[in-house]
Design an enzyme around this catalytic site. Structure first.
Site, PDB file in Angstrom:
ATOM      1  N   TRP A   1       2.238  -9.157  77.118  1.00 23.20           N
ATOM      2  CA  TRP A   1       2.756 -10.348  76.416  1.00 23.20           C
ATOM      3  C   TRP A   1       1.876 -11.577  76.610  1.00 23.20           C
ATOM      4  CZ3 TRP A   1       3.601 -14.110  80.036  1.00 23.20           C
ATOM      5  CH2 TRP A   1       3.850 -13.688  81.357  1.00 23.20           C
TER       6      TRP A   1
ATOM      7  N   GLU B   1       8.366  -3.169  75.580  1.00 20.48           N
ATOM      8  CA  GLU B   1       7.476  -3.141  76.752  1.00 20.48           C
ATOM      9  C   GLU B   1       6.865  -1.767  77.013  1.00 20.48           C
ATOM     10  OE1 GLU B   1      10.085  -5.103  79.551  1.00 20.48           O
ATOM     11  OE2 GLU B   1       9.037  -6.985  79.202  1.00 20.48           O
ATOM     12  N   LYS B   2       6.773  -0.946  75.970  1.00 20.98           N
ATOM     13  CA  LYS B   2       6.280   0.418  76.212  1.00 20.98           C
ATOM     14  C   LYS B   2       4.814   0.442  76.623  1.00 20.98           C
ATOM     15  CE  LYS B   2       5.911   1.472  71.214  1.00 20.98           C
ATOM     16  NZ  LYS B   2       6.583   0.223  70.763  1.00 20.98           N
ATOM     17  N   PHE B   3       4.074  -0.626  76.332  1.00 16.33           N
ATOM     18  CA  PHE B   3       2.670  -0.642  76.767  1.00 16.33           C
ATOM     19  C   PHE B   3       2.413  -1.633  77.899  1.00 16.33           C
ATOM     20  CE2 PHE B   3       2.387   0.950  72.315  1.00 16.33           C
ATOM     21  CZ  PHE B   3       2.057   2.262  72.678  1.00 16.33           C
TER      22      PHE B   3
ATOM     23  N   GLU C   1      15.829 -13.657  85.112  1.00 17.16           N
ATOM     24  CA  GLU C   1      15.115 -14.802  84.542  1.00 17.16           C
ATOM     25  C   GLU C   1      15.994 -15.662  83.641  1.00 17.16           C
ATOM     26  OE1 GLU C   1      11.456 -13.353  82.783  1.00 17.16           O
ATOM     27  OE2 GLU C   1      10.502 -13.262  84.746  1.00 17.16           O
TER      28      GLU C   1
ATOM     29  N   GLU D   1       8.627  -9.719  90.978  1.00 16.47           N
ATOM     30  CA  GLU D   1       7.887  -9.012  89.929  1.00 16.47           C
ATOM     31  C   GLU D   1       6.430  -9.455  89.944  1.00 16.47           C
ATOM     32  OE1 GLU D   1       9.312  -9.318  85.918  1.00 16.47           O
ATOM     33  OE2 GLU D   1      11.407  -9.230  86.547  1.00 16.47           O
TER      34      GLU D   1
ATOM     35  N   CYS E   1      25.443 -17.651  75.569  1.00 18.45           N
ATOM     36  CA  CYS E   1      25.842 -19.036  75.821  1.00 18.45           C
ATOM     37  C   CYS E   1      26.348 -19.146  77.258  1.00 18.45           C
ATOM     38  CB  CYS E   1      26.948 -19.419  74.841  1.00 18.45           C
ATOM     39  SG  CYS E   1      27.791 -20.930  75.303  1.00 18.45           S
TER      40      CYS E   1
ATOM     41  N   CYS F   1      26.432 -24.908  70.658  1.00 14.39           N
ATOM     42  CA  CYS F   1      27.771 -24.560  70.150  1.00 14.39           C
ATOM     43  C   CYS F   1      28.783 -25.641  70.537  1.00 14.39           C
ATOM     44  CB  CYS F   1      28.188 -23.183  70.663  1.00 14.39           C
ATOM     45  SG  CYS F   1      28.741 -23.164  72.374  1.00 14.39           S
TER      46      CYS F   1
ATOM     47  N   CYS G   1      29.510 -25.839  74.259  1.00 10.98           N
ATOM     48  CA  CYS G   1      28.480 -26.531  75.046  1.00 10.98           C
ATOM     49  C   CYS G   1      28.547 -28.038  74.815  1.00 10.98           C
ATOM     50  CB  CYS G   1      27.088 -25.991  74.704  1.00 10.98           C
ATOM     51  SG  CYS G   1      26.788 -24.356  75.408  1.00 10.98           S
TER      52      CYS G   1
ATOM     53  N   ARG H   1      17.281 -10.469  74.655  1.00 10.81           N
ATOM     54  CA  ARG H   1      18.110 -10.484  75.869  1.00 10.81           C
ATOM     55  C   ARG H   1      18.153 -11.925  76.344  1.00 10.81           C
ATOM     56  NH1 ARG H   1      13.699  -8.141  80.329  1.00 10.81           N
ATOM     57  NH2 ARG H   1      11.997  -9.371  79.487  1.00 10.81           N
TER      58      ARG H   1
END
Ligand code: GLA
Ligand code: ZN
Length: 686
Positions: free
Chosen positions: A320, A360-362, A156, A312, A121, A167, A170, A117
């Site tokens: 992580w 992020e299941k854990f 974020e 958050e 660009c 690219c 940019c 995610r």
């Protein structure tokens, strides 16, 4: 945005989480369960929708808002506000596939596949158009919805590998950005000193921002990409501003090891928010607490003291950080209210309900796969919710600082890239924390500002390792000192201008006059080499004794300054290591070497005393304990926080306090449990 439109947002303290309802649409009962549990956890806000684009627009131009309608309606019915996400952080796969130009190109020129995610660009006109469209639809649909409290724009920016995209779009935007900044190639060649190693450009199209050896080039490339992300933000908030002018906007910042200059973003968001994930229980909780406090103070300072949101944090653990330990009893409340102590008006979590699958299941959540509120985490979360409800008067209070630390993100970029006699372990951020620590330990409020801040309201300004000085900053510092301020700076300061070109003749003139010294050489020590600094008898600070220095030692000459302490080892023994210069009505200190905590503590301790800087409470605080103050016209709230696992006895001195949570009177001392927090309240007599 007028401050009055922030009224609803600042009426109370907020407690909530990211709620990814879109992951549970095939479990019809879950919404009712969650709403009931949210009330039980004393939550009054949820962040929703930011990863829901593909469910809102499953195919190009085909929309389905029914699930979000249901969610927004139910939140409103339950009196839970929504921070409504715009979904630009996670483009649908169909979009990335159909419009390849929306995907980033890496420094090797390869177009990236659709993945993770936040990987789009920032320049792509098609991406901007698609985001604009979906945001317009969201704004039109929910503009009058009673649940809508705030726009949570994207997620974020700059996460997952920064913002850089190589690219063609940019690159051509970068070229235009450079033309606007330098006007001519000659000016650019001079600013970047491209004659070095024969890298002069004769055509704008030759410029390729892929070479870390080109300091001016890479600095401008970082600035450009940060500006480009800001332009993207402005484009994506366009329809929100137009259709919902009274709904405030935020976008969640991270700790600024990210690639964005948040100071520029701060001018365009209505309220600052950030995502806070400290590493607790990794050995030194005091150090982790100091670092976290520093960042809370920074986020409060981005908008000159306006309360911020902690958008958050984890209710328990992350998945992580390599190792993420469970928060020990007390730590959840302590670390949550630490944000409030420093000017935060919310405690929000990632995530409400733990994902069943995916990356992020854990990751920790308020409701885990166990699917029950009968957990330690749920009880602690709910306890924080109760406290925030009881403390709602705090929402209208602010933190007032007489001390500013100059922490400049662009300076960090330039310094990190600089090749100097000791390039390893420059530790710009860590050095800022080390200088900040004494104030934290003594309960003195610090704003964390950048070079563009108005310094005139402060008594003390500290600028460690201010390697790069933007035009005008030295003059501002000189004016601050002349008017009676106290300024402290260190080794590796005042070396280059904003294009990373070295100043000739030493410091910029205004700083040289202010400090009354100049630097001739820099010695670099290897680890664990160290030398000694000894304070002079009868020095201005009345500090005595010897202290260690390591890593960096500058050899300086006094002009108008006096020596406070001298090197007592190495071939430069006897030459000045700490100096003070009286200038106008103020003074400026210079620390030529990197020193340990002991020297910083005694040095700043002496300044706190001599400048009579306000401490939250008068008696000395025990180690590992800090005190932070928020106040309004009527009340002063003192947050006493113990970041050790031992009980601490805190003397309160003469002031008479009540306990802000229970309302009961407090005597002249209190006991803080290990990882304990007490919030005290005193009336302000006007
Ligand atoms: C970030 C993101 C969230 C989530 C958390 C996990 O802050 O914004 O979506 O991934 O990290 O800690
Ligand atoms: Zn691009």
């Amino acid at each position: 945005m007028e401050n009055s439109t922030l009224g609803r947002l600042f009426q109370k303290l907020w407690h909530g989480a990211d709620y990814t309802y879109e992951q549970w649409l095939d479990s019809p009962d879950i919404l009712a369960d969650d709403l009931r549990l949210m009330k039980e956890a004393h939550c009054n806000v949820m962040s929703v929708g930011m990863f829901g684009w593909v469910l809102l627009e499953p195919e190009e131009g085909q929309y389905n808002f029914s699930w979000l309608d249901r969610l927004m309606d139910e939140l409103a019915v339950h009196d839970i506000a929504a921070m409504l996400g715009t979904p630009s952080a996670s483009p649908p796969v169909w979009l990335s596939k159909k419009y390849p130009e929306t995907r980033r190109v890496n420094a090797q020129g390869q177009r990236q596949p659709h993945k993770v995610r936040q990987n789009f660009c920032y320049t792509s006109p098609i991406y901007r158009e698609k985001v604009h469209n979906i945001n317009r639809m969201l704004a039109e649909r929910y503009q009058n919805h009673p649940a809508l409290l705030l726009w949570h724009v994207s997620n974020e920016y700059g996460g997952y590998g920064g913002v850089q995209c190589h690219c063609d779009l940019c690159y051509s935007a970068f070229k235009e950005w450079l033309k606007a900044r330098y006007t001519s190639l000659d000016a650019l060649n001079h600013a970047w000193w491209t004659t070095f190693w024969g890298n002069r450009y004769s055509d704008w199209d030759q410029i390729e921002p892929v070479d870390e050896h080109g300091h001016g080039l890479m600095l401008d490339w970082k600035r450009f990409m940060s500006d480009q992300a800001l332009e993207f933000y402005k484009a994506e908030t366009g329809p929100l501003r137009e259709i919902t002018p009274n709904i405030p906007i935020t976008t969640n910042f991270m700790r600024p090891d990210a690639s964005l200059d948040y100071w520029r973003f701060a001018e365009h968001v209505d309220v600052i928010s950030w995502d806070n994930y400290p590493l607790w229980h990794h050995g030194d909780d005091e150090a982790a607490a100091i670092e976290t406090s520093f960042f809370h103070d920074l986020h409060r300072s981005y908008k000159q003291g306006l309360p911020f949101l902690m958008l958050e944090s984890t209710p328990s653990v992350t998945n992580w950080q390599g190792v993420s330990r469970l928060k020990q009893p007390g730590m959840h409340k302590l670390s949550s209210l630490q944000a409030v102590a420093h000017g935060g008006n919310s405690v929000q979590y990632f995530q409400w309900r733990q994902s069943r699958g995916g990356w992020e299941k854990f990751h920790g959540a308020v409701i885990t796969h166990l699917n029950t509120p009968d957990t330690r985490v749920f009880r602690e979360v709910s306890d924080v919710g109760t406290t925030l409800e009881e403390l709602s008067a705090i929402a209208s209070s602010t933190n007032k600082a007489a001390v500013a630390m100059l922490y400049d993100l662009e300076n960090g970029w330039a310094l990190n890239n600089a090749q100097i006699p000791r390039s390893i372990g420059k530790q710009y951020q860590e050095t800022c924390y080390a200088h900040y620590a004494t104030f934290w330990r003594q309960g003195v409020t610090v704003d964390v500002v950048n070079g563009a801040a108005d310094l005139s309201g402060y008594k003390l300004v500290i600028a460690p390792m201010l390697y790069m000085m933007q035009a005008g900053l030295a003059e501002q510092i000189e004016a601050f000192v002349q008017a009676g301020g106290v300024f402290v700076t260190t080794y590796l300061s005042g070396m280059v201008d904003e294009t990373d070109l070295c100043f000739l003749n030493g410091y910029p003139p205004a700083l040289r006059r202010t400090l009354g010294i100049y630097v001739e050489e820099i010695d670099a020590l290897t680890d664990p080499q160290q030398g000694t600094i000894t304070f002079r008898e009868g020095n201005d600070l009345q500090v005595s004794g010897s202290y260690a220095f390591r890593q960096y030692a500058e050899l300086i000459h006094l002009e108008t300054a006096a020596s406070v302490a001298e090197y007592a080892s190495e071939f430069y023994a006897g030459s000045p290591a700490i100096t003070v210069n009286a200038h106008g009505s103020g003074k400026a200190y210079f620390m030529a070497a990197r020193t340990d905590k002991a020297l910083l503590q005694d040095f700043y301790g002496a300044i706190i005393k001599s400048e009579n800087l306000r401490r939250a409470i008068q008696p000395k605080l025990p180690s590992g304990v800090t005190a932070q103050v928020r106040e309004n016209d009527k009340q002063r709230f003192v947050f006493l926080m113990n970041f050790t696992n031992e009980k601490k006895h805190v003397e309160l001195g003469e002031d008479s306090f009540t306990d802000a949570e229970t309302g009961s009177a407090v005597g002249q001392s209190i006991m803080l449990e290990g990882y304990g927090i007490r919030i005290l309240e005193a009336s302000i007599n006007s």
